[in-house]
Motif scaffolding. Structure first.
Motif, PDB file in Angstrom:
ATOM      1  N   SER A 176      -1.202   7.152   4.774  1.00 40.75           N
ATOM      2  CA  SER A 176      -2.166   5.587   5.360  1.00 40.75           C
ATOM      3  C   SER A 176      -1.607   4.171   5.400  1.00 40.75           C
ATOM      4  N   HIS A 177      -0.977   4.005   4.166  1.00 39.58           N
ATOM      5  CA  HIS A 177      -0.398   2.227   3.861  1.00 39.58           C
ATOM      6  C   HIS A 177       0.883   2.531   4.373  1.00 39.58           C
ATOM      7  N   GLN A 178       1.399   3.297   4.584  1.00 39.25           N
ATOM      8  CA  GLN A 178       3.135   3.228   5.619  1.00 39.25           C
ATOM      9  C   GLN A 178       2.889   2.663   6.624  1.00 39.25           C
ATOM     10  N   ILE A 179       1.629   3.533   7.426  1.00 37.79           N
ATOM     11  CA  ILE A 179       1.398   2.976   8.813  1.00 37.79           C
ATOM     12  C   ILE A 179       0.842   1.854   9.052  1.00 37.79           C
ATOM     13  N   ASP A 180       0.188   1.368   7.852  1.00 32.90           N
ATOM     14  CA  ASP A 180      -0.017   0.006   7.870  1.00 32.90           C
ATOM     15  C   ASP A 180       1.126  -1.336   7.200  1.00 32.90           C
ATOM     16  N   VAL A 181       1.760  -0.887   6.780  1.00 28.97           N
ATOM     17  CA  VAL A 181       2.900  -2.220   6.628  1.00 28.97           C
ATOM     18  C   VAL A 181       4.046  -1.549   7.408  1.00 28.97           C
ATOM     19  N   LEU A 182       3.685  -0.744   8.329  1.00 27.43           N
ATOM     20  CA  LEU A 182       5.549  -0.941   9.515  1.00 27.43           C
ATOM     21  C   LEU A 182       4.626  -1.794  10.302  1.00 27.43           C
ATOM     22  N   ASP A 183       3.143  -1.402  10.942  1.00 27.87           N
ATOM     23  CA  ASP A 183       1.897  -1.901  11.858  1.00 27.87           C
ATOM     24  C   ASP A 183       2.573  -3.449  11.844  1.00 27.87           C
ATOM     25  N   LEU A 184       2.099  -3.910  10.692  1.00 32.66           N
ATOM     26  CA  LEU A 184       2.122  -5.260   9.742  1.00 32.66           C
ATOM     27  C   LEU A 184       3.451  -5.735  10.102  1.00 32.66           C
ATOM     28  N   LEU A 185       4.903  -4.954   9.870  1.00 30.18           N
ATOM     29  CA  LEU A 185       5.759  -5.581  10.464  1.00 30.18           C
ATOM     30  C   LEU A 185       6.385  -5.165  11.482  1.00 30.18           C
ATOM     31  N   THR A 186       5.339  -4.987  12.755  1.00 32.60           N
ATOM     32  CA  THR A 186       5.733  -4.761  14.116  1.00 32.60           C
ATOM     33  C   THR A 186       5.079  -5.908  14.981  1.00 32.60           C
ATOM     34  N   ASP A 187       4.059  -6.283  14.181  1.00 35.33           N
ATOM     35  CA  ASP A 187       3.211  -7.459  14.578  1.00 35.33           C
ATOM     36  C   ASP A 187       3.932  -8.333  13.737  1.00 35.33           C
ATOM     37  N   LEU A 188       4.489  -8.988  13.082  1.00 38.83           N
ATOM     38  CA  LEU A 188       5.077  -9.978  12.622  1.00 38.83           C
ATOM     39  C   LEU A 188       6.371  -9.914  13.712  1.00 38.83           C
ATOM     40  N   ASN A 189       7.044  -8.773  14.059  1.00 38.00           N
ATOM     41  CA  ASN A 189       7.883  -9.165  14.892  1.00 38.00           C
ATOM     42  C   ASN A 189       7.754  -9.555  16.135  1.00 38.00           C
TER      43      ASN A 189
END
Length: 275
Positions: A176-189
């Motif tokens: 769950s937290h892996q997806i959260d982090v990768l979604d966060l980085l995608t949002d930043l991008n």
């Protein structure tokens, strides 16, 4: 926005002691996109990331940021443009989460500039984005592995660089937290245009989140391009010495790798008896 920044390796050869790890590598990081580096263990992924961030000097070749060699740039100037989250970072003993995340603002402090409201806002936004606000007063060495990883990511976000390099940012995190982090980085991008380069072990997460995929094999560039161009059965066989089937991910439409183990190949049904 980072479309004005270019990061490239030219004829890069890297190693430790007498051991060469990367040989004569050329690559260009697409600005404003998410690039993911994949490859088998000890193929040079982390070594490449260390050199792109100037932590490791090349034996030959150079790393160029906006036409300038990163190893010739002043450290603080580089840190205002390019940030790095290394693998397994170590925090000073007893430091609190808030103090560690505040260190991400160090490149923005100078002889004539002091901590201000903009720094406060950057730290608060980084804590909120990584869901670590409630940990602000905790000592970092008291946290779980997953909590510490999110705090380190918060520090990297607080730095607010246009290029962000991350070495296995999902280490210690559950699914769950892996997806959260990768979604966060995608949002930043997507929202800031931050160029992101990261190393991931999970091929399917790499294919789902990458705009640009780099596959290393034995210290050399085996393939680069879109996930559909790179994540093929031939690539998995060559880079990972693994037989697989690559199909379309029904959720993302990206390639999905299904490994084939020796004990999981469906056997042919027994021949029908003539009796």
């Amino acid at each position: 926005m980072t479309t004005s920044h270019s990061l490239a390796a030219e004829g890069l050869t890297l190693g430790y002691g007498d051991r060469a790890v990367i040989a004569s590598l050329d690559l260009a990081v697409p600005p404003g996109r998410i690039t993911v580096i994949v490859g088998a263990n000890a193929c040079g992924k982390s070594t490449l990331l260390r050199s792109l961030s100037r932590l490791l000097a090349p034996r030959e070749g150079r790393v160029v940021l906006d036409g300038r060699e990163v190893h010739r740039m002043p450290a603080k100037e580089l840190a205002r443009t390019l940030g790095l989250l290394p693998q397994s970072p170590v925090a000073p003993e007893g430091i609190t989460v808030l103090d560690l995340v505040c260190r991400g603002r160090h490149p923005h402090q100078g002889a004539f500039s002091r901590w201000n409201a903009r720094d406060d806002a950057a730290v608060a936004a980084a804590l909120e984005a990584t869901r670590t606000t409630g940990l602000a007063d905790r000592a970092v060495d008291e946290l779980s592995g997953g909590q510490r990883q999110r705090v380190w990511i918060a520090m990297a976000l607080a730095q607010q660089t246009d290029l962000l390099l991350l070495d296995e940012p999902t280490t210690f995190l559950d699914a769950s937290h892996q997806i959260d982090v990768l979604d966060l980085l995608t949002d930043l991008n997507r929202t800031r245009g931050t160029t992101i380069v990261m190393v991931l072990h999970d091929l399917n997460l790499a294919a789902r989140y990458a705009d640009h995929l780099i596959a290393l094999a034995d210290g050399r560039l085996h393939a680069c391009g879109t996930p559909s161009e790179v994540l093929t059965e031939e690539c998995v066989r060559t880079v990972f010495n693994l037989e697989s089937r690559v199909i379309e991910d029904p959720v993302s439409g990206r390639p999905l790798m299904l490994p084939i183990g020796r004990h999981h190949v469906r056997a042919a049904p027994p021949a029908a008896s003539g009796r």
